[in-house]
Design a protein around this motif. Structure first.
Motif, PDB file in Angstrom:
ATOM      1  N   GLU A  80       0.803  -1.223   0.000  1.00  0.00           N
ATOM      2  CA  GLU A  80       0.000   0.000   0.000  1.00  0.00           C
ATOM      3  C   GLU A  80       0.837   1.275   0.000  1.00  0.00           C
ATOM      4  OE1 GLU A  80      -3.160   0.085  -0.382  1.00  0.00           O
ATOM      5  OE2 GLU A  80      -3.656  -2.034  -0.104  1.00  0.00           O
ATOM      6  N   CYS A  81       1.963   1.271   0.710  1.00  0.00           N
ATOM      7  CA  CYS A  81       2.707   2.535   0.843  1.00  0.00           C
ATOM      8  C   CYS A  81       4.212   2.354   0.883  1.00  0.00           C
ATOM      9  CB  CYS A  81       2.238   3.277   2.094  1.00  0.00           C
ATOM     10  SG  CYS A  81       1.971   2.262   3.554  1.00  0.00           S
ATOM     11  N   GLY A  82       4.709   1.227   0.452  1.00  0.00           N
ATOM     12  CA  GLY A  82       6.150   1.008   0.475  1.00  0.00           C
ATOM     13  C   GLY A  82       6.931   1.928  -0.426  1.00  0.00           C
ATOM     14  N   LYS A  83       6.307   2.414  -1.509  1.00  0.00           N
ATOM     15  CA  LYS A  83       7.009   3.265  -2.474  1.00  0.00           C
ATOM     16  C   LYS A  83       6.656   4.749  -2.333  1.00  0.00           C
ATOM     17  CE  LYS A  83       7.417  -0.362  -5.978  1.00  0.00           C
ATOM     18  NZ  LYS A  83       7.125  -0.760  -7.395  1.00  0.00           N
ATOM     19  N   SER A  84       5.865   5.086  -1.343  1.00  0.00           N
ATOM     20  CA  SER A  84       5.456   6.488  -1.182  1.00  0.00           C
ATOM     21  C   SER A  84       5.998   7.043   0.128  1.00  0.00           C
ATOM     22  CB  SER A  84       3.921   6.602  -1.189  1.00  0.00           C
ATOM     23  OG  SER A  84       3.362   5.855  -0.124  1.00  0.00           O
ATOM     24  N   GLU A 139       6.796   1.585  13.908  1.00  0.00           N
ATOM     25  CA  GLU A 139       5.610   2.304  14.364  1.00  0.00           C
ATOM     26  C   GLU A 139       5.131   3.286  13.305  1.00  0.00           C
ATOM     27  OE1 GLU A 139       7.665   0.760  17.935  1.00  0.00           O
ATOM     28  OE2 GLU A 139       8.313   1.848  16.157  1.00  0.00           O
ATOM     29  N   GLN A 140       6.070   3.996  12.684  1.00  0.00           N
ATOM     30  CA  GLN A 140       5.688   4.937  11.635  1.00  0.00           C
ATOM     31  C   GLN A 140       5.111   4.212  10.438  1.00  0.00           C
ATOM     32  OE1 GLN A 140       5.282   6.997   8.306  1.00  0.00           O
ATOM     33  NE2 GLN A 140       7.104   5.701   8.275  1.00  0.00           N
ATOM     34  N   ARG A 141       5.732   3.106  10.045  1.00  0.00           N
ATOM     35  CA  ARG A 141       5.226   2.341   8.905  1.00  0.00           C
ATOM     36  C   ARG A 141       3.813   1.832   9.173  1.00  0.00           C
ATOM     37  NH1 ARG A 141      10.669   0.021   9.154  1.00  0.00           N
ATOM     38  NH2 ARG A 141      11.957   0.860   7.456  1.00  0.00           N
ATOM     39  N   LEU A 142       3.588   1.340  10.391  1.00  0.00           N
ATOM     40  CA  LEU A 142       2.272   0.807  10.729  1.00  0.00           C
ATOM     41  C   LEU A 142       1.218   1.910  10.696  1.00  0.00           C
ATOM     42  CD1 LEU A 142       0.597  -1.631  11.648  1.00  0.00           C
ATOM     43  CD2 LEU A 142       1.150  -1.024  14.009  1.00  0.00           C
ATOM     44  N   PHE A 143       1.562   3.089  11.239  1.00  0.00           N
ATOM     45  CA  PHE A 143       0.581   4.176  11.231  1.00  0.00           C
ATOM     46  C   PHE A 143       0.373   4.709   9.817  1.00  0.00           C
ATOM     47  CE2 PHE A 143      -0.902   8.566  11.898  1.00  0.00           C
ATOM     48  CZ  PHE A 143      -2.014   8.284  12.669  1.00  0.00           C
ATOM     49  N   HIS A 144       1.417   4.758   9.010  1.00  0.00           N
ATOM     50  CA  HIS A 144       1.273   5.159   7.608  1.00  0.00           C
ATOM     51  C   HIS A 144       0.290   4.225   6.902  1.00  0.00           C
ATOM     52  CE1 HIS A 144       3.421   6.189   3.544  1.00  0.00           C
ATOM     53  NE2 HIS A 144       2.234   6.734   3.644  1.00  0.00           N
ATOM     54  N   LEU A 145       0.395   2.940   7.186  1.00  0.00           N
ATOM     55  CA  LEU A 145      -0.541   1.977   6.612  1.00  0.00           C
ATOM     56  C   LEU A 145      -1.963   2.263   7.082  1.00  0.00           C
ATOM     57  CD1 LEU A 145      -1.235  -0.647   5.108  1.00  0.00           C
ATOM     58  CD2 LEU A 145      -0.572  -1.903   7.182  1.00  0.00           C
ATOM     59  N   ALA A 146      -2.133   2.573   8.381  1.00  0.00           N
ATOM     60  CA  ALA A 146      -3.465   2.873   8.906  1.00  0.00           C
ATOM     61  C   ALA A 146      -4.070   4.087   8.220  1.00  0.00           C
ATOM     62  CB  ALA A 146      -3.392   3.098  10.417  1.00  0.00           C
ATOM     63  N   VAL A 147      -3.248   5.118   7.980  1.00  0.00           N
ATOM     64  CA  VAL A 147      -3.733   6.327   7.305  1.00  0.00           C
ATOM     65  C   VAL A 147      -4.140   6.015   5.874  1.00  0.00           C
ATOM     66  CG1 VAL A 147      -3.058   8.609   6.465  1.00  0.00           C
ATOM     67  CG2 VAL A 147      -2.426   7.910   8.766  1.00  0.00           C
ATOM     68  N   MET A 148      -3.339   5.225   5.166  1.00  0.00           N
ATOM     69  CA  MET A 148      -3.668   4.876   3.791  1.00  0.00           C
ATOM     70  C   MET A 148      -4.963   4.073   3.725  1.00  0.00           C
ATOM     71  SD  MET A 148      -1.383   6.329   1.974  1.00  0.00           S
ATOM     72  CE  MET A 148      -1.559   5.552   0.371  1.00  0.00           C
ATOM     73  N   ILE A 149      -5.167   3.173   4.679  1.00  0.00           N
ATOM     74  CA  ILE A 149      -6.411   2.397   4.710  1.00  0.00           C
ATOM     75  C   ILE A 149      -7.591   3.314   4.982  1.00  0.00           C
ATOM     76  CG2 ILE A 149      -7.678   0.597   5.937  1.00  0.00           C
ATOM     77  CD1 ILE A 149      -4.988  -0.780   6.446  1.00  0.00           C
ATOM     78  N   ALA A 150      -7.422   4.249   5.918  1.00  0.00           N
ATOM     79  CA  ALA A 150      -8.511   5.182   6.233  1.00  0.00           C
ATOM     80  C   ALA A 150      -8.876   6.023   5.009  1.00  0.00           C
ATOM     81  CB  ALA A 150      -8.096   6.093   7.387  1.00  0.00           C
ATOM     82  N   ARG A 151      -7.888   6.458   4.254  1.00  0.00           N
ATOM     83  CA  ARG A 151      -8.157   7.248   3.042  1.00  0.00           C
ATOM     84  C   ARG A 151      -8.936   6.423   2.021  1.00  0.00           C
ATOM     85  NH1 ARG A 151      -2.159  10.137   2.351  1.00  0.00           N
ATOM     86  NH2 ARG A 151      -2.366  11.541   4.140  1.00  0.00           N
ATOM     87  N   LYS A 152      -8.645   5.141   1.958  1.00  0.00           N
ATOM     88  CA  LYS A 152      -9.376   4.285   1.025  1.00  0.00           C
ATOM     89  C   LYS A 152     -10.792   4.014   1.523  1.00  0.00           C
ATOM     90  CE  LYS A 152      -5.600   1.903  -1.301  1.00  0.00           C
ATOM     91  NZ  LYS A 152      -5.105   0.589  -1.774  1.00  0.00           N
ATOM     92  N   ILE A 153     -10.956   3.897   2.834  1.00  0.00           N
ATOM     93  CA  ILE A 153     -12.284   3.634   3.392  1.00  0.00           C
ATOM     94  C   ILE A 153     -13.245   4.754   3.048  1.00  0.00           C
ATOM     95  CG2 ILE A 153     -13.565   3.569   5.574  1.00  0.00           C
ATOM     96  CD1 ILE A 153     -11.345   1.816   6.711  1.00  0.00           C
ATOM     97  N   VAL A 154     -12.820   6.003   3.241  1.00  0.00           N
ATOM     98  CA  VAL A 154     -13.732   7.135   3.014  1.00  0.00           C
ATOM     99  C   VAL A 154     -14.006   7.359   1.533  1.00  0.00           C
ATOM    100  CG1 VAL A 154     -13.002   8.261   5.141  1.00  0.00           C
ATOM    101  CG2 VAL A 154     -11.852   8.832   2.997  1.00  0.00           C
TER     102      VAL A 154
END
Length: 344
Positions: free
Chosen positions: A11-15, A162-177
């Motif tokens: 989801e966000c490894g390249k961003s 921790e940063q990677r995990l939260f970055h993933l959470a943010v990306m998922i939230a953006r997709k949810i909305v």
């Protein structure tokens, strides 16, 4: 590779991590209403935050400029006429004093009228932050990549799990909305129950605590404390694993929404098919008067009832999935208790 790391890589490894998420409890509802009126993006699902750290606590908008600027200019003009009038009166120039005094009175009256007209508009402006709200803004808490240990750069840069995990959470939230189901009327009550901003922010707060604690623990590592340090870090790993499972549950919730999106599209097409069929039948009844047309088109239509039952089942499953990441505190406490019992 663990599941959350696979998701992060996909989801966000390249961003680069670009987010700035507000902890909702750090400000009051008045502040958030004003920020919403101004169009600031600060929620977990926002595509990207508007970086206005300094300006977010100030009243930079039209009604504020008109009211404050106009009254300040009028007051300055009144003072400008009053000072020469006073000097003329002291010097014995009565006519000049009356002239300047009259002009000062006129500008004072004009300023008062201007303030009376523009003041209520400013005070009722939904974008306005009161003095109390502005003080609250200064204590707003934000979750950023830097607060989770991230440092940009190729040579001296670093990243944390921790940063990677939260970055993933943010990306998922953006997709949810962005899903159709999230804003669909069928999920109106469900969406209001699932507070996405609170869920994501609480993850960020816990991860900030883990980063801070780990750095403090590593700072006391020496020959005498090495064993204790490893024990503390193992306990932090348990907490991090619980957080990772919560983010994974968020992704499962997102996948459920995608399934619901497909069913909602089928339902929409089914309803459209019925409408079009009715229109075609109406045309035929008014033209060819074909008695068999009604039966033929009813056989060809897509029945929406099956989609409706599937949607009801998916909504029920969404409630169960949402619960998996909506009660982290109690789950973390239970996990910690089980670890302590095993060690005992």
């Amino acid at each position: 590779m663990s599941e959350w790391k696979s998701l992060w890589k996909r989801e966000c490894g390249k961003s680069a991590p670009i987010y700035r998420v507000l902890v909702p409890e750090s400000v009051n509802d008045d502040v958030m209403r004003a920020w919403n009126a101004r169009g600031y993006r600060y929620t977990a699902g926002a595509p990207s935050a508007i970086m206005l750290t300094g300006g977010m606590g100030r009243n930079f908008f039209r009604s504020s400029v008109l009211f404050k600027g106009g009254t300040a200019a009028g007051t300055a003009m009144t003072a400008g006429f009053a000072a020469p009038g006073g000097l003329a009166l002291l010097s014995g120039f009565g006519d000049a004093a009356l002239t300047f005094g009259g002009m000062g009175a006129a500008t004072a009256v004009g300023t008062g009228v201007f303030a009376a007209v523009t003041g209520p508009k400013y005070l009722r402006d939904p974008k306005r932050l009161s003095r109390r709200a502005r003080r609250k803004v200064t204590g707003a808490r934000w979750i950023t990549p830097q607060s989770l240990g991230y440092i940009a750069g190729r040579k001296d840069g670093r990243d944390t799990d921790e940063q990677r995990l939260f970055h993933l959470a943010v990306m998922i939230a953006r997709k949810i909305v962005r899903t159709r189901a999230w804003t669909h009327p069928i999920l109106k009550d469900h969406v209001s129950r699932v507070d996405l901003d609170h869920a994501v922010a609480s993850i960020g707060v816990r991860l900030q605590e883990l980063v801070s604690l780990r750095e403090e623990i590593e700072g006391i590592r020496d020959a005498g404390t090495a064993k204790s340090v490893e024990t503390y870090l193992s306990k932090l790993a348990v907490a991090f694993t619980s957080m990772a499972r919560r983010v994974e549950s968020m992704h499962e919730y997102f996948e459920r929404l995608l399934e619901l999106d497909e069913q909602l599209m089928l339902l929409h097409n089914s309803e459209r098919s019925r409408e079009l069929g009715d229109r075609v039948l109406d045309v035929l009844s008014r033209t060819a008067a074909d008695d068999s047309a009604d039966w033929q088109f009813r056989e060809l239509r897509i029945d929406a009832e099956s989609q409706s039952s599937i949607i009801s089942g998916l909504v029920a499953e969404l409630d169960e999935t949402a619960d998996d990441f909506d009660d982290f505190d109690s789950r973390l406490a239970a996990a910690q208790k089980s670890v302590d019992e095993l060690e005992a």
